[in-house]
Design a protein around this motif. Structure first.
Motif, mmCIF file in Angstrom:
data_model
loop_
_atom_site.group_PDB
_atom_site.id
_atom_site.type_symbol
_atom_site.label_atom_id
_atom_site.label_comp_id
_atom_site.label_asym_id
_atom_site.label_seq_id
_atom_site.Cartn_x
_atom_site.Cartn_y
_atom_site.Cartn_z
ATOM 1 N N ASP C 106 59.048 31.577 31.724
ATOM 2 C CA ASP C 106 58.636 32.461 32.965
ATOM 3 C C ASP C 106 57.751 33.539 32.700
ATOM 4 O O ASP C 106 57.484 34.593 33.534
ATOM 5 C CB ASP C 106 60.070 33.001 33.603
ATOM 6 N N ASP C 107 57.464 34.060 31.313
ATOM 7 C CA ASP C 107 56.926 35.179 31.151
ATOM 8 C C ASP C 107 55.205 34.659 30.761
ATOM 9 O O ASP C 107 54.945 34.300 29.713
ATOM 10 C CB ASP C 107 57.359 35.807 29.683
ATOM 11 N N HIS C 116 56.871 23.600 23.798
ATOM 12 C CA HIS C 116 57.524 23.406 24.778
ATOM 13 C C HIS C 116 56.845 21.716 25.182
ATOM 14 O O HIS C 116 57.766 20.968 25.625
ATOM 15 C CB HIS C 116 56.977 24.351 26.190
ATOM 16 N N LEU C 117 55.557 21.839 25.139
ATOM 17 C CA LEU C 117 55.088 20.532 25.514
ATOM 18 C C LEU C 117 55.562 19.399 24.432
ATOM 19 O O LEU C 117 56.025 18.337 24.970
ATOM 20 C CB LEU C 117 53.398 20.599 25.252
ATOM 21 N N ILE C 118 55.685 19.825 23.373
ATOM 22 C CA ILE C 118 56.412 18.684 22.269
ATOM 23 C C ILE C 118 57.545 18.465 22.618
ATOM 24 O O ILE C 118 58.013 17.325 22.698
ATOM 25 C CB ILE C 118 56.237 19.328 20.895
ATOM 26 N N GLU C 119 58.529 19.444 22.953
ATOM 27 C CA GLU C 119 59.806 19.192 23.199
ATOM 28 C C GLU C 119 60.113 18.504 24.561
ATOM 29 O O GLU C 119 61.146 17.752 24.654
ATOM 30 C CB GLU C 119 60.710 20.282 23.184
ATOM 31 N N ALA C 120 59.272 18.839 25.576
ATOM 32 C CA ALA C 120 59.176 18.138 27.021
ATOM 33 C C ALA C 120 58.880 16.744 26.732
ATOM 34 O O ALA C 120 59.166 15.784 27.490
ATOM 35 C CB ALA C 120 58.364 18.672 27.956
ATOM 36 N N SER D 54 47.208 23.022 25.113
ATOM 37 C CA SER D 54 47.925 24.288 25.619
ATOM 38 C C SER D 54 46.772 25.142 25.239
ATOM 39 O O SER D 54 46.783 26.305 26.081
ATOM 40 C CB SER D 54 48.947 24.396 24.611
ATOM 41 N N SER D 55 45.699 25.064 24.443
ATOM 42 C CA SER D 55 44.676 26.170 24.173
ATOM 43 C C SER D 55 43.961 26.215 25.373
ATOM 44 O O SER D 55 43.421 27.238 25.666
ATOM 45 C CB SER D 55 43.912 25.749 22.795
ATOM 46 N N GLY D 56 43.449 25.020 26.032
ATOM 47 C CA GLY D 56 42.767 25.075 27.218
ATOM 48 C C GLY D 56 43.475 25.756 28.256
ATOM 49 O O GLY D 56 42.905 26.404 29.215
ATOM 50 N N ALA D 90 54.144 22.755 31.717
ATOM 51 C CA ALA D 90 54.075 24.286 31.487
ATOM 52 C C ALA D 90 54.582 25.026 32.501
ATOM 53 O O ALA D 90 54.653 26.153 32.424
ATOM 54 C CB ALA D 90 52.701 24.603 30.890
ATOM 55 N N ARG D 91 54.969 24.349 33.779
ATOM 56 C CA ARG D 91 55.392 25.121 34.805
ATOM 57 C C ARG D 91 54.418 26.197 35.409
ATOM 58 O O ARG D 91 54.798 27.363 35.969
ATOM 59 C CB ARG D 91 56.644 25.878 34.558
#
Ligand SMILES: Nc1ncnc2c1ncn2[C@@H]1O[C@H](COP(=O)(O)OP(=O)(O)O)[C@@H](O)[C@H]1O
Ligand SMILES: Nc1ncnc2c1ncn2[C@@H]1O[C@H](COP(=O)(O)OP(=O)(O)O)[C@@H](O)[C@H]1O
Lengths: 151, 109, 151, 109
Positions: C106-107, C116-120, D54-56, D90-91
């Protein structure tokens, strides 16, 4: 914290897979990306990809002849930076290099083209001494400078 | 699907696509020989072939020889750059009957 | 003629490359093809590819932090055949796992999304004991059965 | 080229394409921030993005924040399935202003 192992700066990629027809797609992807990493233009990368595919499928079909086994491919920059060197290692029974020969290209029949393609696409190709405990080591070098001779 | 075979007039047309490698060439070989079993002229469209290796080329050579034996026309057309490269290296570009387009091939059967 | 070394039947692929941004393309190709070899559907393969890319770029950016070094990826079928296990080995200084944390989602700010992506995308992910002489071993498992939890 | 930037009316349009990964995202970041330096509304077309990591995404977040700070409209459009997947994980799909097409985005700036 431990000391960092010094990496080999010429290494482009080392890949180990099962020697099966289904592995060849992955092998091609790795060879192509390795060639591009080394600075090759796309057509050159495509040619190296074909040559290595041919050498690997010979391992699958002839060296292992249907037996299960692994295949290791090491792609490196040549020491002079003028091309890519490829080593293909298997753990199959020892192959007699004198039996590895393509067919006469004028005698049109299915098969017998792989060795011709490899020799047409690479400046160097042939068996080298395999490390203790392994089967066969096939070595290929393709250089950037001059186009490969069209034999 | 490995090979898409359709009929155009009195000819069968085989559309090969993607990567014709050691894994897929047995299916291509089977499909081409089956099509020739119908004794219709066979046109092989290679426009969508992004890659072909010696095993894929061997399937084409086998179909070519089978067609000759039974006197069935066998024509390759719209050969992609990737496929033409391999045929040239194997000196088969002068052996196969190769036409620029599918229409040219159909006009020739 | 020598005895054939028994291959590991769960091995999908083992890859060693330099830990650099330019190697990630090849890594992605290998992960994707390995997942497809294991029987995964394409979207599943794409998800695993993203998760492994994220873990590998963390090795490049954080573990090696710009120092040269190699990265080894081993992809295998899980013993139950219900997914793919990935081991990522580096030779960098030892990482403190408690420092490996994504940001609060949320930050909103640049970065902090990889973990986060790895864990998701994976059912299991975390550091394991690295073999003697290596740096860090990161292990991930993604299973076919249930969709990965969307954390 | 990494990012193709053009002008459409009063907006700049950045077309990203291919694989936006750790190797290419620094170039994407630079191009987006440079475009925002012109203080024109910025639309980012993501239709041709086959892969983004994630870097993009971080480059997009940084551009988004820079645009907010200077009150410049910043809109993403035609987000490819691959890119949308990562934004959802990543919401960020609820954070960015995302429009279905380039025309929708241009109408909104
Ligand atoms: N790696 C190998 N191990 C054993 N024999 C090989 C190997 N590579 C090639 N050969 C031999 O050389 C011959 C020619 O190979 P090639 O030109 O690739 O055509 P093909 O494989 O279609 O026969 C093969 O038939 C085989 O007898
Ligand atoms: N392999 C690793 N080695 C050392 N530190 C790591 C590693 N992976 C992640 N980290 C730490 O965890 C943090 C969060 O990682 P991540 O979620 O991937 O976001 P980012 O890399 O953008 O910061 C990183 O900033 C870093 O401090």
């Amino acid at each position: 914290m431990m000391a960092s192992v010094l990496p080999d700066p010429t290494l482009l990629a080392h890949l180990r897979v099962a020697a099966t027809p289904a592995s060849l797609r992955m092998i091609r992807r790795v060879v192509r990306e390795a060639a591009l990493l080394a600075g090759a233009p796309e057509p050159w990368a495509d040619d190296l990809m074909l040559a290595v595919d041919e050498a690997c499928q010979n391992v699958v079909r002839h060296a292992y002849a249907g037996q299960p086994g692994d295949l290791c491919i090491t792609l490196s920059r040549t020491p002079d930076g003028d091309g890519v060197a490829v080593e293909i290692l298997d753990f199959a029974p020892t192959v007699d290099p004198s039996q590895v020969r393509g067919r006469d290209l004028d005698d049109v029949r299915p098969g017998g083209l792989g060795v011709h393609l490899i020799e047409a696409l690479c400046e160097e190709a042939g068996f080298a001494a395999a490390p203790e405990g392994a089967g066969n080591l096939f070595r290929m070098v393709k250089r950037f400078a001059n186009a490969a001779p069209q034999r | 699907m490995t090979v898409d075979i359709s009929t155009r007039g009195n000819a069968a047309v085989a559309h090969l696509s993607g990567e014709v490698d050691l894994e897929r060439s047995p299916g291509v070989r089977r499909a081409l020989l089956d099509a020739l079993g119908r004794r219709m002229p066979l046109v092989v469209d290679l426009s969508q072939v992004s890659y072909i290796d010696s095993s894929g080329i061997a399937s084409l050579v086998e179909a070519y020889q089978t067609a000759r034996k039974q006197s069935t026309p066998f024509i390759l057309c719209a050969v992609s750059a990737a496929a033409l490269r391999v045929m040239q290296l194997a000196r088969l570009d002068k052996v196969f009957d190769i036409r620029p387009t599918l229409d040219d091939a159909l006009a020739a059967v």
